[in-house]
Design a protein around this motif. Structure first.
Motif, PDB file in Angstrom:
ATOM      1  N   VAL A 103       6.656   6.548  -4.187  1.00 48.90           N
ATOM      2  CA  VAL A 103       7.463   5.382  -4.576  1.00 48.90           C
ATOM      3  C   VAL A 103       8.900   5.603  -4.100  1.00 48.90           C
ATOM      4  CG1 VAL A 103       8.245   3.904  -6.442  1.00 48.90           C
ATOM      5  CG2 VAL A 103       5.971   4.958  -6.554  1.00 48.90           C
ATOM      6  N   ASP A 104       9.387   4.698  -3.269  1.00 50.44           N
ATOM      7  CA  ASP A 104      10.631   4.914  -2.534  1.00 50.44           C
ATOM      8  C   ASP A 104      11.499   3.663  -2.574  1.00 50.44           C
ATOM      9  OD1 ASP A 104      12.636   5.439  -0.730  1.00 50.44           O
ATOM     10  OD2 ASP A 104      11.328   5.633   1.013  1.00 50.44           O
ATOM     11  N   PRO A 105      12.416   3.569  -3.547  1.00 45.53           N
ATOM     12  CA  PRO A 105      13.246   2.358  -3.652  1.00 45.53           C
ATOM     13  C   PRO A 105      14.394   2.299  -2.658  1.00 45.53           C
ATOM     14  CG  PRO A 105      13.852   3.915  -5.351  1.00 45.53           C
ATOM     15  CD  PRO A 105      12.685   4.529  -4.620  1.00 45.53           C
ATOM     16  N   GLY A 106      14.514   3.321  -1.827  1.00 40.58           N
ATOM     17  CA  GLY A 106      15.615   3.338  -0.864  1.00 40.58           C
ATOM     18  C   GLY A 106      16.696   4.298  -1.299  1.00 40.58           C
ATOM     19  N   ALA A 107      17.315   4.047  -2.420  1.00 43.11           N
ATOM     20  CA  ALA A 107      18.313   4.960  -2.968  1.00 43.11           C
ATOM     21  C   ALA A 107      17.619   6.211  -3.497  1.00 43.11           C
ATOM     22  CB  ALA A 107      19.077   4.281  -4.097  1.00 43.11           C
ATOM     23  N   ASP A 108      18.343   7.322  -3.502  1.00 43.43           N
ATOM     24  CA  ASP A 108      17.785   8.564  -4.040  1.00 43.43           C
ATOM     25  C   ASP A 108      17.973   8.560  -5.549  1.00 43.43           C
ATOM     26  OD1 ASP A 108      16.574  11.003  -4.182  1.00 43.43           O
ATOM     27  OD2 ASP A 108      18.333  12.143  -3.550  1.00 43.43           O
ATOM     28  N   ALA A 144       5.233   0.368  -1.538  1.00 45.70           N
ATOM     29  CA  ALA A 144       4.464  -0.274  -2.610  1.00 45.70           C
ATOM     30  C   ALA A 144       3.212  -0.967  -2.099  1.00 45.70           C
ATOM     31  CB  ALA A 144       5.339  -1.274  -3.359  1.00 45.70           C
ATOM     32  N   VAL A 145       3.222  -1.443  -0.857  1.00 42.56           N
ATOM     33  CA  VAL A 145       2.067  -2.153  -0.334  1.00 42.56           C
ATOM     34  C   VAL A 145       0.824  -1.268  -0.342  1.00 42.56           C
ATOM     35  CG1 VAL A 145       2.580  -1.564   2.085  1.00 42.56           C
ATOM     36  CG2 VAL A 145       1.244  -3.609   1.554  1.00 42.56           C
ATOM     37  N   ARG A 146       1.016   0.055  -0.242  1.00 40.61           N
ATOM     38  CA  ARG A 146      -0.133   0.971  -0.253  1.00 40.61           C
ATOM     39  C   ARG A 146      -0.284   1.732  -1.556  1.00 40.61           C
ATOM     40  NH1 ARG A 146      -2.297   4.791   4.609  1.00 40.61           N
ATOM     41  NH2 ARG A 146      -3.967   5.819   3.461  1.00 40.61           N
ATOM     42  N   TYR A 147       0.840   2.197  -2.123  1.00 42.36           N
ATOM     43  CA  TYR A 147       0.772   3.110  -3.256  1.00 42.36           C
ATOM     44  C   TYR A 147       1.117   2.469  -4.596  1.00 42.36           C
ATOM     45  CZ  TYR A 147       0.586   6.664   0.409  1.00 42.36           C
ATOM     46  OH  TYR A 147       0.218   7.417   1.501  1.00 42.36           O
ATOM     47  N   GLY A 148       1.582   1.221  -4.583  1.00 36.81           N
ATOM     48  CA  GLY A 148       1.952   0.576  -5.821  1.00 36.81           C
ATOM     49  C   GLY A 148       3.376   0.898  -6.240  1.00 36.81           C
ATOM     50  N   THR A 149       3.763   0.406  -7.413  1.00 32.75           N
ATOM     51  CA  THR A 149       5.115   0.567  -7.949  1.00 32.75           C
ATOM     52  C   THR A 149       5.113   1.681  -9.002  1.00 32.75           C
ATOM     53  OG1 THR A 149       4.835  -0.960  -9.795  1.00 32.75           O
ATOM     54  CG2 THR A 149       5.341  -1.924  -7.653  1.00 32.75           C
ATOM     55  N   MET A 150       6.244   1.866  -9.651  1.00 33.05           N
ATOM     56  CA  MET A 150       6.304   2.872 -10.723  1.00 33.05           C
ATOM     57  C   MET A 150       5.305   2.552 -11.825  1.00 33.05           C
ATOM     58  SD  MET A 150       8.350   5.328  -9.972  1.00 33.05           S
ATOM     59  CE  MET A 150       8.679   6.180 -11.519  1.00 33.05           C
ATOM     60  N   LEU A 196       3.991  11.902 -13.477  1.00 34.49           N
ATOM     61  CA  LEU A 196       3.808  10.992 -12.354  1.00 34.49           C
ATOM     62  C   LEU A 196       2.569  11.351 -11.551  1.00 34.49           C
ATOM     63  CD1 LEU A 196       7.512  11.158 -11.139  1.00 34.49           C
ATOM     64  CD2 LEU A 196       6.532   9.448 -12.685  1.00 34.49           C
ATOM     65  N   ARG A 197       2.020  10.362 -10.872  1.00 29.44           N
ATOM     66  CA  ARG A 197       0.860  10.590 -10.023  1.00 29.44           C
ATOM     67  C   ARG A 197       1.311  10.992  -8.619  1.00 29.44           C
ATOM     68  NH1 ARG A 197      -2.660   8.898 -13.556  1.00 29.44           N
ATOM     69  NH2 ARG A 197      -2.371   6.932 -14.707  1.00 29.44           N
ATOM     70  N   LEU A 198       0.630  11.974  -8.050  1.00 25.97           N
ATOM     71  CA  LEU A 198       0.937  12.460  -6.713  1.00 25.97           C
ATOM     72  C   LEU A 198      -0.189  12.097  -5.747  1.00 25.97           C
ATOM     73  CD1 LEU A 198       2.264  16.022  -7.608  1.00 25.97           C
ATOM     74  CD2 LEU A 198       3.603  13.934  -7.253  1.00 25.97           C
ATOM     75  N   TYR A 199       0.123  12.201  -4.456  1.00 30.86           N
ATOM     76  CA  TYR A 199      -0.831  11.855  -3.413  1.00 30.86           C
ATOM     77  C   TYR A 199      -0.797  12.925  -2.326  1.00 30.86           C
ATOM     78  CZ  TYR A 199      -0.753   7.292  -5.656  1.00 30.86           C
ATOM     79  OH  TYR A 199      -0.839   6.273  -6.582  1.00 30.86           O
ATOM     80  N   GLY A 200      -1.918  13.067  -1.616  1.00 27.01           N
ATOM     81  CA  GLY A 200      -1.947  13.984  -0.490  1.00 27.01           C
ATOM     82  C   GLY A 200      -1.109  13.463   0.660  1.00 27.01           C
ATOM     83  N   ARG A 201      -0.391  14.375   1.311  1.00 31.74           N
ATOM     84  CA  ARG A 201       0.383  13.954   2.480  1.00 31.74           C
ATOM     85  C   ARG A 201      -0.573  13.561   3.608  1.00 31.74           C
ATOM     86  NH1 ARG A 201       5.855  15.140   2.520  1.00 31.74           N
ATOM     87  NH2 ARG A 201       6.557  16.413   0.750  1.00 31.74           N
ATOM     88  N   PRO A 202      -0.300  12.448   4.279  1.00 35.70           N
ATOM     89  CA  PRO A 202      -1.218  11.990   5.329  1.00 35.70           C
ATOM     90  C   PRO A 202      -1.244  12.939   6.520  1.00 35.70           C
ATOM     91  CG  PRO A 202       0.784  10.671   5.299  1.00 35.70           C
ATOM     92  CD  PRO A 202       0.842  11.545   4.087  1.00 35.70           C
TER      93      PRO A 202
END
Length: 474
Positions: free
Chosen positions: A142-147, A163-169, A223-229
């Motif tokens: 999840v990456d809103p742009g700002a850190d 968000a199109v792939r991983y969803g929002t918070m 938080l939920r994590l994902y494998g790096r592509p």
């Protein structure tokens, strides 16, 4: 019930209370200096600075609880503060009180790589977590742009380019530790629990995700994590008009192509990015694209989207497969806010964040551009078009006394148009100070009334970030 909690009279922060806070936290973690108060009285929005009376820096959850108990006893507002990167005035101390800066609680507490979860304190920022996770092969997307801080992102239900792939918070928070207005410490899914799904009772986690500090202080998030592509490829593609770019997006999604990011930038935004980030993209409506997965699948998806884009008049494809090239491309996208502000030296800005059904996106963006022209303001447009979310960075002109009024007119037109087509007035920035009346229009009087009832139950003294989110009812 008319939402008259706001009529509660808050107490002033006296020297005695400051001393009490210093006794709890240590004097080095309490400040009444003008500079500290000023810094904590505003975010990135153009809402006016409203400094708190005192700023505190707790270092563990038990101290957060003790401070809140003191504030509740004396009916003193508490405003949680993360990184101050919000866009709706959510951290302004409009009722005075105590600003609780949570940046000293900055530990990554528990990485469960096999379970794809991580637990963090509120001071942990998104980039810090992903750097920490690098050797595990996992990441938090999840990456809103700002850190931003991760618990702050939970508080505003942040979203962003992935968000199109991983969803929002809202889809990626498994559990929260929250300190309530009376000082109680709760775990919204039960202490230590982080299952992928549950049917156990009310969804307390999502009650607090997006609550903007008005129901409690988030002091821990799982938080939920994902494998790096395996493979990542990015691209830029130019289009003759807005309709062609958005049609490409819709057709790509309809074909089931698993996009990681689809970002739209109009010609004004591309021009600003070229100047600010020293780029040379064609000044025309543009898509920034990213593909992730196995190398073969990525290559197939790239080819499929290329064909869709060409059918819609897309051209000037530029591919970025090397890490440094992709980072340069996405840094330019994340710097859009600052690129826009640089168009008028000394300006401030307001960022809209309407979200609409994707089929309504072209008409809403085109109508917004007409509103911008009518108002005579600068307003580059950028959007997470894969999920129907778009932003206009409306830039104030210090030399135009009507600039702010015209900007507010455009922002309200954009939000109301989004509501008229079945969208929302805020896709990811939250309500804060700026969109309370729009919230009433969006969910209706009974919906707002129910939210006031929840607020009254959890915060009867109206101390948790008062003046935010909930509008007055007739």
């Amino acid at each position: 019930m008319s939402g008259n909690l706001s009529a509660i009279q808050h107490s002033q922060v006296t020297a005695e209370i400051v001393n009490q806070l210093a006794f709890i936290l240590g004097s080095e973690h309490v400040s009444t200096s003008p500079s500290a108060r000023e810094h904590h009285g505003h975010d990135e929005s153009f809402h006016k600075c409203a400094p708190p009376a005192v700023v505190v820096w707790p270092t563990r959850v038990e101290l957060v609880s003790e401070v809140i108990k003191v504030c509740n006893e004396h009916v003193i507002p508490v405003i949680p503060f993360g990184t101050g990167t919000g866009f709706e005035g959510g951290v302004t101390a409009v009722k005075g009180g105590v600003c609780m800066d949570l940046t000293k609680m900055d530990q990554i507490l528990d990485v469960r790589a096999e379970d794809f979860t991580v637990t963090v304190q509120p001071g942990v920022q998104r980039s810090t977590l992903n750097n920490y996770l690098h050797d595990t092969g996992l990441w938090f997307p999840v990456d809103p742009g700002a850190d931003a801080s991760l618990c702050g992102m939970a508080a505003t239900s942040a979203s962003g380019t992935n968000a199109v792939r991983y969803g929002t918070m809202r889809e990626n928070v498994a559990n929260l530790q929250v300190v309530l207005a009376d000082g109680r410490i709760i775990h919204t899914s039960g202490k230590g629990r982080s299952t992928k799904k549950t049917s156990a009772g009310y969804n307390l986690t999502n009650l607090f995700v997006g609550s903007e500090g008005t129901l409690g202080v988030i002091t821990q998030a799982t938080l939920r994590l994902y494998g790096r592509p395996e493979t990542t490829a990015s691209a830029v593609c130019s289009f003759p008009d807005v309709q062609s770019a958005v049609d490409t997006t819709v057709q790509t999604l309809q074909c089931g192509i698993p996009m990681a990011r689809i970002e739209f930038l109009d010609e004004a935004m591309i021009d600003a990015c070229n100047k600010y980030s020293h780029l040379s993209y064609t000044v025309t409506p543009t898509l920034f694209l990213e593909f992730q997965g196995g190398e073969k699948a990525v290559n197939e998806n790239v080819q499929a989207v290329l064909e869709i884009a060409q059918m819609n008049g897309g051209s000037d494809f530029q591919w970025a497969k090397k890490l440094e090239e992709r980072n340069h491309l996405w840094k330019a996208r994340h710097d859009c806010w600052y690129a826009s502000k640089s168009l008028i030296p000394g300006s401030s800005a307001y960022s809209t964040d309407a979200c609409v059904p994707i089929t309504s996106l072209p008409e809403c963006i085109i109508a917004a551009k007409e509103d911008i022209e009518t108002a005579g303001v600068k307003g580059p447009i950028v959007g997470h078009v894969g999920d129907g979310n778009f932003h206009i960075f409306l830039i104030t002109d210090p030399d135009d006394p009507n600039s702010e009024k015209n900007i507010r007119w455009v922002a309200e037109r954009v939000a109301k148009r989004a509501l008229s087509v079945g969208g929302t007035c805020t896709g990811e920035h939250g309500v804060g100070l700026g969109k309370q009346k729009l919230l009433l229009e969006e969910i209706g009087e009974e919906g707002v009334r129910l939210q006031w009832q929840l607020k009254r139950m959890l915060d009867p003294n109206y101390i948790m970030n008062p003046g935010k989110v909930l509008p007055q009812l007739p």
